[in-house]
Design a protein around this motif. Structure first.
Motif, short mmCIF file in Angstrom:
data_model
loop_
_atom_site.label_atom_id
_atom_site.label_comp_id
_atom_site.label_asym_id
_atom_site.label_seq_id
_atom_site.Cartn_x
_atom_site.Cartn_y
_atom_site.Cartn_z
N ALA A 155 0.91 -1.15 0.14
CA ALA A 155 0.02 0.04 -0.07
C ALA A 155 0.86 1.26 -0.01
O ALA A 155 0.56 2.30 -0.52
CB ALA A 155 -0.93 0.03 1.30
N LYS A 156 2.07 1.19 0.57
CA LYS A 156 2.76 2.43 0.51
C LYS A 156 3.83 2.56 -0.20
O LYS A 156 5.02 3.62 -0.56
CB LYS A 156 3.41 2.39 2.32
CG LYS A 156 2.43 2.58 3.40
CD LYS A 156 3.19 2.62 4.72
CE LYS A 156 2.24 2.80 5.69
NZ LYS A 156 1.71 3.92 5.80
N GLY A 157 3.90 1.36 -1.30
CA GLY A 157 4.82 1.31 -2.33
C GLY A 157 6.23 0.88 -1.90
O GLY A 157 7.31 1.64 -2.39
N LYS A 158 6.42 0.24 -0.71
CA LYS A 158 7.75 -0.20 -0.19
C LYS A 158 8.34 -1.31 -0.83
O LYS A 158 7.54 -2.35 -1.33
CB LYS A 158 7.65 -0.32 1.13
CG LYS A 158 7.26 1.11 1.64
CD LYS A 158 8.04 2.23 1.85
CE LYS A 158 7.47 3.47 2.40
NZ LYS A 158 8.40 4.77 2.40
N LYS A 159 9.63 -1.60 -0.78
CA LYS A 159 10.15 -2.84 -1.08
C LYS A 159 10.38 -3.94 -0.13
O LYS A 159 10.39 -3.67 1.15
CB LYS A 159 11.68 -2.72 -1.80
CG LYS A 159 11.62 -1.74 -2.94
CD LYS A 159 12.92 -1.77 -3.47
CE LYS A 159 12.98 -1.00 -4.97
NZ LYS A 159 14.44 -0.53 -5.31
N LEU A 160 10.06 -5.05 -0.49
CA LEU A 160 9.84 -6.11 0.79
C LEU A 160 11.21 -7.12 0.26
O LEU A 160 11.48 -7.48 -1.13
CB LEU A 160 8.72 -6.97 0.54
CG LEU A 160 8.73 -8.25 1.45
CD1 LEU A 160 8.69 -7.90 2.81
CD2 LEU A 160 7.34 -9.17 1.03
N GLY A 161 11.86 -7.78 1.21
CA GLY A 161 13.29 -8.43 0.90
C GLY A 161 13.01 -9.84 1.88
O GLY A 161 11.97 -9.90 2.56
N ALA A 162 13.40 -10.71 1.21
CA ALA A 162 13.41 -12.18 1.72
C ALA A 162 14.71 -12.82 1.44
O ALA A 162 15.46 -12.39 0.46
CB ALA A 162 12.22 -12.79 1.38
N GLN A 163 14.94 -14.08 2.08
CA GLN A 163 16.20 -14.81 1.95
C GLN A 163 15.73 -15.91 0.59
O GLN A 163 14.88 -16.46 0.77
CB GLN A 163 16.53 -15.53 3.20
CG GLN A 163 17.89 -16.22 3.15
CD GLN A 163 18.44 -16.65 4.39
OE1 GLN A 163 17.86 -16.28 5.39
NE2 GLN A 163 19.43 -17.53 4.29
N ALA A 164 16.59 -15.91 -0.19
CA ALA A 164 16.40 -16.87 -1.35
C ALA A 164 16.12 -18.28 -1.08
O ALA A 164 16.83 -18.87 -0.26
CB ALA A 164 17.44 -16.63 -2.44
N GLN A 165 15.14 -18.87 -1.67
CA GLN A 165 14.92 -20.33 -1.54
C GLN A 165 14.65 -20.69 -0.16
O GLN A 165 14.59 -21.92 0.03
CB GLN A 165 16.04 -21.18 -1.94
CG GLN A 165 16.13 -20.88 -3.42
CD GLN A 165 17.15 -22.01 -4.07
OE1 GLN A 165 17.10 -23.24 -3.75
NE2 GLN A 165 18.02 -21.62 -5.20
N THR A 166 13.83 -19.75 0.79
CA THR A 166 13.45 -20.04 2.01
C THR A 166 11.92 -20.06 1.96
O THR A 166 11.21 -19.64 0.94
CB THR A 166 13.86 -19.04 2.92
OG1 THR A 166 13.13 -17.64 2.77
CG2 THR A 166 15.15 -18.91 2.97
N THR A 167 11.18 -20.55 2.83
CA THR A 167 9.98 -20.49 3.16
C THR A 167 9.28 -19.32 3.43
O THR A 167 8.11 -18.88 3.16
CB THR A 167 9.50 -21.51 4.32
OG1 THR A 167 10.32 -21.02 5.48
CG2 THR A 167 9.61 -22.97 4.06
N GLY A 168 10.05 -18.19 3.95
CA GLY A 168 9.80 -17.00 4.02
C GLY A 168 9.64 -16.10 2.70
O GLY A 168 8.54 -15.31 2.55
N GLU A 169 10.51 -16.53 1.82
CA GLU A 169 10.31 -16.17 0.50
C GLU A 169 8.96 -16.71 -0.15
O GLU A 169 8.28 -15.91 -0.80
CB GLU A 169 11.44 -16.33 -0.29
CG GLU A 169 11.45 -15.82 -1.90
CD GLU A 169 12.69 -16.10 -2.67
OE1 GLU A 169 13.51 -15.34 -3.27
OE2 GLU A 169 12.86 -17.31 -2.80
#
Length: 286
Positions: A155-169
């Motif tokens: 909604a706020k146009g922000k960037k989201l990060g995550a660790q590659a090949q994880t369940t979080g991603e």
């Protein structure tokens, strides 16, 4: 955990609670004159040691501290090694090998310990121990970001990060996000710190450890806890029942005699009984 392509694998000595322990006599001989069979008839990849595959860094479960690989997973597997009468040695490898069981199948490692979520897909390639940790995901943000939920990121146009090949991603993608992928948990958190992303989805215990630093705690906060029903397990080559039994025994004994609680408080933070109880969550299908 993650994939780190091209990373040079290296053997790093992990501390063990055992000093000089005797390997059971009458074992199979190896080429170097040692034995490749430990207590209980457990066959080892290399004589006199329990070789653990992991992927660094992934604090508080495993990371290099003062020249040694240390952490919650390391301490738990030290208990297994002690029971087997050997010492633990750690091999740093790409995380993709854990998902396929490649390093276990090739005999380079006896087991993998990498804060790895138990999933049906991974069970096709490796055998998991009993769950030893119930994990949730956390949405971590800068306090100045104004983000209070995952929905706010979009909604706020922000960037989201995550660790590659994880369940979080996987979770972020399942919710319609295309997160910036980072190769390690350290890289994820550094991306947040430097402003490459304004929010990250990452395992809650990793966030717990990171926020122990006063500077991090002053600048960042958990905007939301995401209960994905994940449980961590250690893995062995399919069919390695004797080593699996030894791992499960060490987990059960540690929980029964208070060792698990002590290790949890040392590496992760205030003891959370729900995180320790296999009954508190079920394996994630992600």
């Amino acid at each position: 955990m993650i994939t780190l392509s091209g990373r040079r694998a290296r053997i790093l000595a992990a501390t063990t609670a055992a000093a000089a322990l005797v390997v059971v006599a009458g074992c199979t001989s190896s080429g170097n004159g040692g034995t490749k069979t430990a207590a209980g008839g457990v066959e080892l990849a290399k004589a006199g040691q329990l070789t653990t595959c992991t992927h660094l860094p992934y604090p508080p479960f495993q990371s290099e501290i003062d020249g040694k690989v240390q952490g919650f997973d390391v301490s738990m597997i030290d208990l297994v090694a002690k029971n087997l009468g050997v010492k633990q040695q750690i091999l740093d490898t790409p995380f993709e090998n854990f998902k396929t069981g490649a390093f276990l199948n090739s005999g380079e490692c006896d087991l993998a310990a990498a804060g790895m979520t138990i999933t049906p897909e991974r069970k096709k390639h490796v055998d998991f121990s009993d769950p030893y940790f119930n994990a949730t995901q956390a949405l971590l943000v800068a306090k100045s970001s104004g983000i209070t939920s995952l929905a706010d990121v979009k909604a706020k146009g922000k960037k989201l990060g995550a660790q590659a090949q994880t369940t979080g991603e996987d979770y972020a993608k399942s919710k319609g996000y295309d997160p910036v992928s980072f190769h390690s948990s350290d890289a994820v958190l550094n991306g947040l710190r430097t402003g490459q992303v304004q929010a990250v989805v990452i395992d809650y215990p990793v966030v717990q450890g990171w926020l122990k630093d006063k500077a991090n705690a002053a600048a960042f906060q958990i905007a939301a806890n995401i209960n994905t029903g994940e449980q961590y397990g250690f893995t062995v080559k399919k069919g390695n029942t004797k080593l699996l039994a030894a791992i499960n025994k060490a987990i059960a004994d540690a929980k029964a005699d208070g060792t698990y609680k002590k290790l949890y408080e040392r590496w992760i933070g205030p003891y959370d009984a729900a995180a320790a109880s296999p009954a508190a969550a079920s394996p994630s299908a992600s």
